[in-house]
Design an enzyme around this catalytic site. Structure first.
Site, PDB file in Angstrom:
ATOM      1  N   ASN A   1      -5.758 -13.443 -47.044  1.00 36.34           N
ATOM      2  CA  ASN A   1      -6.397 -14.492 -47.467  1.00 36.34           C
ATOM      3  C   ASN A   1      -6.763 -15.335 -46.343  1.00 36.34           C
ATOM      4  OD1 ASN A   1      -6.995 -16.801 -48.895  1.00 36.34           O
ATOM      5  ND2 ASN A   1      -4.969 -17.464 -49.434  1.00 36.34           N
TER       6      ASN A   1
ATOM      7  N   HIS B   1      -4.066 -19.460 -56.525  1.00 37.06           N
ATOM      8  CA  HIS B   1      -3.217 -19.761 -55.341  1.00 37.06           C
ATOM      9  C   HIS B   1      -2.592 -21.027 -55.620  1.00 37.06           C
ATOM     10  CE1 HIS B   1      -2.108 -20.434 -51.217  1.00 37.06           C
ATOM     11  NE2 HIS B   1      -2.431 -19.106 -51.328  1.00 37.06           N
TER      12      HIS B   1
ATOM     13  N   GLU C   1       4.263 -15.750 -54.655  1.00 34.30           N
ATOM     14  CA  GLU C   1       4.282 -16.651 -53.499  1.00 34.30           C
ATOM     15  C   GLU C   1       5.111 -17.783 -53.666  1.00 34.30           C
ATOM     16  OE1 GLU C   1       0.409 -15.629 -51.053  1.00 34.30           O
ATOM     17  OE2 GLU C   1      -0.071 -16.856 -52.524  1.00 34.30           O
TER      18      GLU C   1
ATOM     19  N   SER D   1       4.285 -16.609 -45.540  1.00 33.47           N
ATOM     20  CA  SER D   1       4.659 -16.304 -43.975  1.00 33.47           C
ATOM     21  C   SER D   1       5.099 -14.535 -43.891  1.00 33.47           C
ATOM     22  CB  SER D   1       5.939 -17.256 -43.669  1.00 33.47           C
ATOM     23  OG  SER D   1       5.454 -18.435 -43.851  1.00 33.47           O
TER      24      SER D   1
HETATM   25  C1  PEP Z   1      -1.114 -17.311 -48.542  1.00 31.15           C
HETATM   26  O1  PEP Z   1      -1.953 -18.275 -48.393  1.00 31.15           O
HETATM   27  O2  PEP Z   1      -1.369 -16.729 -49.688  1.00 31.15           O
HETATM   28  C2  PEP Z   1      -0.082 -17.080 -47.749  1.00 31.15           C
HETATM   29  C3  PEP Z   1       0.812 -16.635 -48.020  1.00 31.15           C
HETATM   30  O3  PEP Z   1      -0.164 -17.843 -46.578  1.00 31.15           O
HETATM   31  P1  PEP Z   1       1.012 -17.580 -45.299  1.00 31.15           P
HETATM   32  O4  PEP Z   1       0.899 -16.002 -44.975  1.00 31.15           O
HETATM   33  O5  PEP Z   1      -0.083 -18.230 -44.087  1.00 31.15           O
HETATM   34  O6  PEP Z   1       2.119 -18.205 -45.655  1.00 31.15           O
END
Ligand code: PEP
Length: 249
Positions: A10, A95, A167, A212
């Site tokens: 993403n 999201h 997430e 992350s």
């Molecule tokens: C995301 O935006 O879906 C995400 C998981 O970001 P990051 O990997 O930077 O935490």
């Protein structure tokens, strides 16, 4: 049940057309083996050029959101049919940044998801709890509401291509990752909720972990039985990091 791992990047509001084209070209060899499904989700403005650059490779391209109407007086919106015409195969929906910053609700996610499915695109439905919700013992309630609300009115037949991304909001862009046990526990719960909605199809639906994900934690997270891939933000912007995550899958 074996599910093909799916790693999606993403890109959020990052990378120009030129930068996106260069990155997808750099990623192409890593996806060529075909053991892992790989996608990148650029800004809507870059979808066409990145899809052109990815043509002939094993990398699919996705949008980051889609409006529920196909066309009309909706200034500033992007429809699923436009994304499809530009070369997109996937669309990220719900999201947490859209939920927190742009007023997205389970109801609007549901409308978007129906529009995406109607175009034959693959929805990546994002769900996840805030830290306050987790600490308040509301993890399962929140996930259940997001899944049942997001999928309301849709049958197993319609949801054959669905991908879910779990997430935890507190892990997105914070450098703080869920432990493997936390991830597996949440993913198993999500699969159970999916089973109550779509029956056996739940065993075929890929559930990505997001928050992350980095080269140094990807292997452990992806080794969990219900973790079928990753939705990657920050680390998807650097070819070497994203390639290492694909390799870990
Ligand atoms: C995301 O935006 O879906 C995400 C998981 O970001 P990051 O990997 O930077 O935490």
């Amino acid at each position: 049940m074996s599910r093909k791992p799916f790693i999606a990047g993403n890109w959020k509001l990052n990378l120009s057309v030129e930068e996106g084209v260069a990155l997808v070209r750099a990623l192409a060899p890593a996806a060529a083996a075909g053991k892992v499904e790989v996608a990148v989700c650029p800004t809507a403005l870059c979808v066409y050029a990145v899809a052109q650059a990815a043509a002939g490779s094993a990398i699919g391209v996705g949008g980051q959101n889609a409006y529920w109407e196909e066309k009309g007086a909706f200034t500033g919106e992007i429809s699923a049919s436009h994304l499809k015409a530009a070369g997109a195969k996937y669309v990220v929906l719900g999201h947490s940044e859209r939920r927190q910053l742009f007023g997205e609700t389970n109801e609007t996610v549901n409308k978007r998801l129906k529009a995406v499915l109607a175009q034959g695109l693959v929805p990546i439905l994002c769900i996840g709890e805030t830290l306050a919700e987790r600490d308040g013992g509301k993890l399962e309630t929140v996930l259940k509401q997001q899944i049942t609300g997001g999928l309301a009115g849709l049958s197993a037949e319609q949801l054959g291509t669905l991908v879910v991304a779990y997430e935890p909001v507190w892990a997105i862009g914070t450098g703080r990752t869920a432990t493997t046990a936390q991830a597996q526990e949440a993913h198993a719960f999500v699969r159970g909720v999916l089973r109550s909605i779509v029956g056996e199809l739940a065993d075929k639906i890929r559930i990505q972990y997001g928050g992350s994900v980095k080269p140094d934690n990807a292997k452990e997270l992806l080794s969990q039985p219900d973790v079928d891939g990753a939705l990657v933000g920050g680390a998807s912007l650097k070819a070497a990091d994203f390639i290492a995550i694909i390799a870990a899958a």
